[in-house]
Scaffold this motif. Structure first.
Motif, short mmCIF file in Angstrom:
data_model
loop_
_atom_site.label_atom_id
_atom_site.label_comp_id
_atom_site.label_asym_id
_atom_site.label_seq_id
_atom_site.Cartn_x
_atom_site.Cartn_y
_atom_site.Cartn_z
N LYS A 298 0.82 -1.21 0.00
CA LYS A 298 0.00 0.00 0.00
C LYS A 298 0.86 1.27 0.00
O LYS A 298 2.02 1.26 0.45
CB LYS A 298 -0.93 0.02 1.21
CG LYS A 298 -1.91 -1.15 1.24
CD LYS A 298 -2.90 -1.00 2.36
CE LYS A 298 -3.80 -2.23 2.48
NZ LYS A 298 -4.51 -2.54 1.23
N VAL A 299 0.26 2.35 -0.50
CA VAL A 299 0.92 3.66 -0.52
C VAL A 299 0.31 4.52 0.59
O VAL A 299 -0.91 4.63 0.71
CB VAL A 299 0.72 4.35 -1.88
CG1 VAL A 299 1.30 5.77 -1.86
CG2 VAL A 299 1.37 3.52 -2.98
N LEU A 301 -0.05 8.21 2.55
CA LEU A 301 0.07 9.67 2.50
C LEU A 301 0.19 10.20 3.93
O LEU A 301 -0.69 9.96 4.77
CB LEU A 301 -1.17 10.28 1.84
CG LEU A 301 -1.30 11.82 1.98
CD1 LEU A 301 -0.22 12.53 1.17
CD2 LEU A 301 -2.69 12.29 1.57
N PHE A 359 -3.19 7.12 -3.42
CA PHE A 359 -2.69 6.52 -2.19
C PHE A 359 -3.78 5.64 -1.60
O PHE A 359 -4.96 5.74 -1.95
CB PHE A 359 -2.26 7.60 -1.19
CG PHE A 359 -3.36 8.56 -0.78
CD1 PHE A 359 -4.11 8.34 0.37
CD2 PHE A 359 -3.64 9.69 -1.54
CE1 PHE A 359 -5.12 9.20 0.75
CE2 PHE A 359 -4.65 10.57 -1.17
CZ PHE A 359 -5.39 10.32 -0.03
N ASP A 360 -3.39 4.77 -0.67
CA ASP A 360 -4.31 3.78 -0.12
C ASP A 360 -4.72 4.07 1.32
O ASP A 360 -5.76 3.58 1.78
CB ASP A 360 -3.66 2.39 -0.16
CG ASP A 360 -3.25 2.00 -1.57
OD1 ASP A 360 -4.13 1.90 -2.43
OD2 ASP A 360 -2.03 1.83 -1.81
N HIS A 362 -3.87 7.06 4.86
CA HIS A 362 -3.29 8.37 5.19
C HIS A 362 -3.10 8.50 6.69
O HIS A 362 -3.63 7.70 7.48
CB HIS A 362 -4.19 9.50 4.66
CG HIS A 362 -5.44 9.71 5.48
ND1 HIS A 362 -5.57 10.72 6.41
CD2 HIS A 362 -6.62 9.03 5.50
CE1 HIS A 362 -6.76 10.66 6.96
NE2 HIS A 362 -7.43 9.65 6.43
#
Length: 576
Positions: A298-299, A301, A359-360, A362
């Motif tokens: 996952k990305v 933020l 993004f995935d 935060h």
């Protein structure tokens, strides 16, 4: 309202009596029976709408009020109930429109003016709120609630003198109006009159002991007076009354953070997003919050919140976060993009306001200590983590001790009155020989150099401080930075530059209490006020320490010189 027969008239009066005496369920039945016997009677339908609203049957009340208005559109009470029913269902825009509709035929109706003032304030339109509050006070000058409402709105728009006048009128008209006493306490806090704020909070509690808000206000005043144990009890009292009093939850977490009880504090610190102070700044993303777990697919933020210094302090966590996720995006204030990009760890840095990549999940930046379970003994520090590409500026001389000064923070910060110093109060430092002073002060506060005639004694570096990377390059050439609690202190701290921080008696939580060092910056030394609001002893201690540093630097240089030319044994050197 005329009822056509004595029988119906008696039934009408009986229903009104039931309603006035609070027997609302019986009153509803009585009005419904009358409605069946007198279909289309505006008075019956309007009173039914009122009792339905009192019973919290808001949708039914709205239907009855609308029915009455179809028969007699100029029925003031029906218009008011029609609006109140919408308000009670959270339909704010409709409620405002309907209350204004009611004012068309009853422009002096104080209850409607009151509702409009409150609704506009709830919507964030303080100018409109103040307009209707002033109208209410004008139409009902003997109504304490009217003046309390006006005072609260003026307080919200920082018209403190007007708020004081209105709130004192409210208390004079009704000494037992708890909300007016509470608002006077908030006013005193806005003026930093903490003892007075405490007195008003306690008076409000004497009138209404079950007020969570007044207990929270009392806790705030006690915390600002340094009476932390009592403050904690006040916050606990607020939360025992209302477990969802997010202001008290957030404030108690700040108290625990000040005390170094960080693991206990972090969860409550998340309540900041439901507090009145921070709720307007909450970012809404249709993505989950990161909980700190490994998420290599996952990305993440991480996005800025609060001040520039907060983001610089949190930057130490970016490498730790990057190691747990598949990709990292850091969104920061535009002034910080260059300095954070120099960390060069493979994550993307984006200035606020620019389009975000996909993004995935935060996380607000100040939640990083929570997800990494940070306590006072586990603050991440593997050495300096902020870098400024070195480029000789030819501004900073090679001789003498070169000191950077910062005396003021951002005036928009509500705590700035505590942390900032007037430049002339630092004048004793300028008496020390062998020191070159440079101003790292951003913004208009830097104009104090010229105003105090100090441009020859302190070099103004503002023309070269175009962003924090440029400021960092200047700091690289300095021997020491002396700063109040502001972003430049965090920049110097993160770069590992020797740092002295001048602190108020009640500083921000990150500096803890009663200690001379910082777990966030091992290179920092802290100088604290002994008396609230007085910088005299802080400056005296700083001057003494700086004098010792200059003497030590001169001693070291003389020893080095004599060692090089062999003119004298080092052991026999005597300080002059």
């Amino acid at each position: 309202m005329v009822v056509r027969s004595n029988h119906y008239k008696a039934a009408f009066v009986a229903a009104q009596d039931l309603q006035r005496s609070g027997r609302l369920a019986e009153a509803e039945r009585a009005w419904r029976e009358l409605d069946q016997k007198l279909p289309g009677h505006v008075g019956v339908i309007t009173n039914l709408a009122m009792v339905l609203w009192q019973l919290s049957k808001f949708e039914a009340a709205e239907i009855s009020a609308e029915q009455a208005l179809k028969i007699a559109p100029d029925t003031v009470q029906a218009r008011a109930i029609f609006a109140a029913s919408a308000e009670s269902q959270g339909k704010i825009d409709q409620a405002i429109e309907r209350y204004i509709y009611a004012l068309e035929i009853a422009p002096r109706m104080s209850t409607v003016l009151h509702c409009l003032s409150n609704l506009y304030r709830q919507r964030g339109d303080l100018k409109a709120s103040a307009h209707y509050a002033r109208r209410m006070a004008h139409e009902a000058p003997d109504n304490a609630v009217a003046w309390d409402t006006l005072g609260a709105v003026l307080l919200a728009i920082n018209e403190l003198d007007g708020a004081s006048d209105a709130l004192n009128k409210a208390v004079k008209l009704d000494p037992n109006l708890a909300s007016a006493e509470a608002n006077l306490g908030v006013l005193a806090a806005a003026r930093h009159q903490w003892s007075t704020a405490l007195r008003h909070a306690e008076q409000a509690l004497a009138i209404e002991p079950s007020s969570a808000e007044s207990n929270n206000n009392r806790g705030n005043a006690l915390m600002s007076l340094g009476r932390l144990d009592e403050a904690e009890c006040a916050f606990n009292a607020a939360l025992s009354i209302n477990s969802n009093c997010f202001d008290a939850m957030f404030n108690r977490s700040l108290l625990w953070l000040k005390q170094g009880r960080w693991p206990k504090a972090w969860q409550g610190f998340e309540a900041r997003w439901q507090s009145r102070q921070m709720a307007p700044f909450k970012r809404e993303f249709n993505k989950p919050l990161w909980d700190g777990s490994d998420s290599m697919d996952k990305v993440l933020l991480i996005h800025a919140e609060q001040g520039l210094g907060d983001m610089l302090m949190m930057a130490r966590y970016f490498p730790l976060a990057e190691a747990k996720v598949g990709g990292l995006i850091v969104e920061c204030q535009t002034e910080l993009v260059k300095i954070l990009t120099t960390m060069s760890l493979g994550f993307d840095v984006i200035g606020s306001g620019n389009p975000l990549p996909k993004f995935d999940m935060h996380l607000p930046a100040m939640s990083l200590p929570r997800v990494f379970h940070t306590d006072v003994n586990s603050v991440p520090w593997r050495g300096p983590y902020l870098n400024a590409t070195h480029a000789a500026t030819q501004i900073i001389p090679s001789e003498g001790l070169n000191i950077g000064l910062v005396w003021a923070g951002n005036s928009r910060n509500p705590s700035d009155f505590r942390r900032s110093i007037a430049l002339h109060d630092l004048a004793p430092l300028l008496e020390i020989n062998g020191v070159n002073f440079f101003s790292l002060q951003h913004g208009p506060e830097g104009d104090q150099l010229a105003a105090n005639g100090l441009l020859r004694k302190i070099t103004d570096l503002r023309p070269h401080m175009v962003d924090f990377a440029a400021t960092g390059r200047l700091i690289l050439e300095l021997d020491l930075v002396i700063s109040v609690c502001t972003s430049v202190a965090h920049l110097a701290g993160g770069m590992g530059t020797p740092l002295w921080v001048l602190l108020s008696a009640d500083p921000d939580w990150r500096w803890l209490r009663n200690c001379g060092t910082s777990p966030w910056y091992p290179n920092a030394r802290l100088f604290r006020q002994k008396i609230v609001g007085s910088w005299k002893t802080v400056v005296e201690e700083t001057k003494l320490a700086l004098s010792e540093m200059v003497e030590s630097e001169n001693y070291s240089r003389r020893r080095k010189t004599m060692a090089n030319d062999g003119s004298e044994e080092l052991g026999s050197f005597t300080r002059s």
